[in-house]
Write a protein that holds these residues in place. Structure first.
Motif, short mmCIF file in Angstrom:
data_model
loop_
_atom_site.label_atom_id
_atom_site.label_comp_id
_atom_site.label_asym_id
_atom_site.label_seq_id
_atom_site.Cartn_x
_atom_site.Cartn_y
_atom_site.Cartn_z
N LEU A 91 50.72 59.79 58.66
CA LEU A 91 50.09 60.87 58.44
C LEU A 91 48.92 60.41 57.15
N GLY A 92 48.98 59.21 56.55
CA GLY A 92 48.12 58.98 55.57
C GLY A 92 48.45 59.18 53.94
N TYR A 93 49.72 59.84 53.80
CA TYR A 93 49.82 59.78 52.43
C TYR A 93 50.35 58.50 51.60
N LYS A 94 50.75 57.57 52.44
CA LYS A 94 51.34 56.21 51.72
C LYS A 94 50.57 55.07 52.81
N LYS A 95 50.58 53.90 52.12
CA LYS A 95 49.87 52.86 52.65
C LYS A 95 50.63 52.33 53.87
N LEU A 96 50.07 51.87 55.16
CA LEU A 96 50.55 51.40 56.24
C LEU A 96 49.86 50.18 56.73
N ILE A 97 50.46 49.02 57.02
CA ILE A 97 49.97 47.87 57.81
C ILE A 97 50.70 47.55 58.93
N GLU A 98 49.67 47.56 60.22
CA GLU A 98 50.48 47.37 61.37
C GLU A 98 50.42 45.73 61.59
N CYS A 99 51.77 45.13 61.57
CA CYS A 99 51.68 44.00 62.10
C CYS A 99 52.14 43.40 63.38
N ILE A 100 51.15 43.37 64.36
CA ILE A 100 51.38 43.43 65.90
C ILE A 100 51.58 41.78 66.51
N GLU A 101 52.55 41.52 67.03
CA GLU A 101 52.46 40.04 67.60
C GLU A 101 52.62 40.45 69.21
N SER A 102 51.86 39.89 70.06
CA SER A 102 52.11 40.11 71.50
C SER A 102 51.31 38.88 72.18
N GLN A 103 52.08 38.69 73.56
CA GLN A 103 51.43 37.56 74.32
C GLN A 103 50.12 37.93 75.05
N VAL A 104 49.57 36.96 75.33
CA VAL A 104 48.01 37.44 76.06
C VAL A 104 48.59 37.59 77.62
N SER A 105 48.84 38.95 77.68
CA SER A 105 49.30 39.45 78.96
C SER A 105 48.93 40.81 79.01
N PHE A 106 48.28 41.22 80.12
CA PHE A 106 47.86 42.79 80.32
C PHE A 106 49.00 43.60 79.93
N ASP A 107 49.87 43.58 80.91
CA ASP A 107 51.16 44.18 80.62
C ASP A 107 51.77 44.33 79.09
N LYS A 108 51.63 43.26 78.62
CA LYS A 108 52.42 43.27 77.29
C LYS A 108 51.30 43.66 76.22
N MET A 109 50.21 43.48 76.49
CA MET A 109 49.10 44.04 75.31
C MET A 109 48.57 45.23 75.18
N LYS A 110 48.72 46.19 76.57
CA LYS A 110 48.36 47.46 76.83
C LYS A 110 48.92 48.32 75.61
N LEU A 111 50.05 48.23 75.75
CA LEU A 111 50.94 49.08 74.72
C LEU A 111 50.44 48.77 73.41
N CYS A 112 50.39 47.55 72.85
CA CYS A 112 49.98 47.18 71.78
C CYS A 112 48.75 47.80 71.15
N LEU A 113 47.80 47.56 72.05
CA LEU A 113 46.31 47.88 71.58
C LEU A 113 46.29 49.48 71.47
N ASN A 114 47.19 49.83 72.30
CA ASN A 114 47.08 51.77 72.34
C ASN A 114 47.62 52.02 71.02
N PHE A 115 48.60 51.39 70.50
CA PHE A 115 49.46 51.63 69.42
C PHE A 115 48.67 51.53 68.08
N ILE A 116 47.63 50.31 68.23
CA ILE A 116 46.56 50.08 66.98
C ILE A 116 45.55 51.34 67.23
N HIS A 117 45.18 51.61 68.31
CA HIS A 117 44.26 52.51 68.61
C HIS A 117 44.35 53.78 67.79
N ASN A 118 45.60 54.26 68.09
CA ASN A 118 46.15 55.48 67.41
C ASN A 118 46.42 55.49 66.17
#
Length: 418
Positions: free
Chosen positions: A259-286
């Motif tokens: 919610l933005g009351y404390k500092k958050l850093i997303e550390c994402i590791e993903s293989q270069v594959s659409f199936d594996k990256m779609k979820l990660c990119l949506n996670f970042i976007h939100n």
């Protein structure tokens, strides 16, 4: 107050077996485009049916530790008395390589924290807790103890922290218990010199599953319920609750960071594959870019109690002086009239001491009354602050819903034009 935003760091793990020789390694997979954009990176992933585009604060295709500025800044914020969280999320079949990369990065974080507090003049105390995450229970990685979700919801990870002398001992313990298991590591840094208390939270979700519909790998199956609940909260959907109406502890612990009351850093590791990256990119976007308003945590200095003790000590000294004067009066009663005048003088002093005692008692009662009023005002402010936070969260949800609706309208218009 420290104002910043949620940040995202992306490490793309490339498949060495199918790696294609190319002068530009970013374009080894032609569907993936990464380009610098001011102080950010734009990651685009294109297929015949879908185009995903997100902005991130840091990008690398080597080890995540090579993108270090955001992580070191978070450590400095913790040392200044703020709370910060680094949330790790991985996706891909090359689990061992990804797991080792995360361990290397976490080791660097702990070593950096140790080097920054390793000063003889520092008056810093360290406390830490290390728990494994599971849908059914939470287990203390330092000893053979498990806790239910209800226990963690009531007490929190802060109740499990224990004092430790050196950050290196935390890493030594993590190495011994290293496994590809979701975990939460909380390090509390109390600085008596600055009178601040910051907290660093490392949350490693390993390879989570964020939907009940997907075919989960075995390791993620026991953590599916908690992962789905967290993702629903981040996606501004209704939080998943159990049959007893309880929100999973992971969601509750992460809520202030989401919610933005404390500092958050997303550390994402993903293989270069659409199936594996779609979820990660949506996670970042939100999550990325969420405005963060951090308040410094001050050590709870018991100044009121200390003042009362000081007054009590002063009273004791005055009483002692009074007794001594009384003994002097008894001795002087047998002396000459010249000494009687001296006795009369001492009686006046005693009278003054009585007056001082009464005044001291009155001051102590007044200060206790003021303390009580301040505590009531503080509770009232806390209640108002909580209402404002809830209202802010609702406004953010409404704004996000409107933005989504606008995007859908634009998309329908574009499709209609086509």
């Amino acid at each position: 107050m420290n104002i910043s935003s949620t940040e995202a760091i992306v490490h793309l793990v490339r498949d060495e077996i199918n790696k294609v020789e190319d002068t530009n390694p970013i374009e080894q997979d032609r569907r993936l485009v990464v380009k610098p954009l001011d102080d950010l990176y734009e990651i685009s992933f294109n297929t015949d049916t879908l185009n995903i585009k997100v902005l991130v604060n840091g990008y690398c295709d080597k080890e995540m530790s090579s993108v270090w500025a955001q992580q070191e800044k978070a450590i400095d914020q913790v040392l200044d008395g703020y709370d910060a969280c680094m949330l790790y999320l991985s996706n891909g079949t090359n689990a061992k390589v990804i797991h080792q990369n995360r361990l290397n990065n976490q080791e660097l974080i702990l070593r950096t924290l140790q080097s920054k507090i390793n000063h003889p003049e520092n008056k810093i105390k360290l406390y830490y807790a290390h728990i494994g995450l599971n849908d059914n229970n939470y287990f203390d990685m330092r000893r053979d103890t498990t806790y239910t979700d209800e226990h963690m919801l009531e007490r929190g990870i802060g109740s499990l922290t224990r004092k430790i002398e050196d950050v290196g001992l935390i890493w030594f313990h993590m190495e011994r218990t290293s496994a590809e298991t979701p975990f939460m590591l909380n390090i509390r840094v109390s600085d008596e010199a600055k009178k601040t208390e910051g907290s660093l939270l490392l949350v490693d979700l390993a390879h989570p599953v964020f939907t009940f519909n997907s075919l989960a790998i075995d390791e993620a199956e026991e953590f599916r319920y908690s992962s789905v609940s967290l993702f629903c909260k981040i996606d501004n959907d209704d939080v998943i609750i159990d049959t007893e109406g309880l929100v999973p502890y992971l969601t509750k612990e992460m809520l202030p960071y989401v919610l933005g009351y404390k500092k958050l850093i997303e550390c994402i590791e993903s293989q270069v594959s659409f199936d594996k990256m779609k979820l990660c990119l949506n996670f970042i976007h939100n999550l990325r870019g969420t405005r963060t308003y951090m308040i410094r945590n001050l050590l709870k200095m018991d100044t009121n109690s200390r003042r009362i003790r000081d007054l009590q000590n002063e009273n004791s000294n005055l009483i002692l002086a009074y007794k001594q004067l009384k003994e002097e009066i008894k001795t002087e009663q047998s002396k000459t009239s010249r000494l009687i005048e001296h006795i009369q003088y001492n009686k006046e002093i005693i009278k003054q001491i009585h007056t001082s005692l009464n005044e001291a008692h009155k001051k102590m009662e007044e200060k206790e009354h003021i303390i009580k009023i301040r505590e009531e005002e503080l509770e009232d402010l806390k209640t108002k602050n909580e209402k404002l936070r809830i209202a802010l969260a609702k406004d953010r949800h409404v704004i996000f819903t409107i933005k989504r609706a606008v995007e859908e309208v634009k998309k329908l218009r574009n499709e209609h034009k086509v």
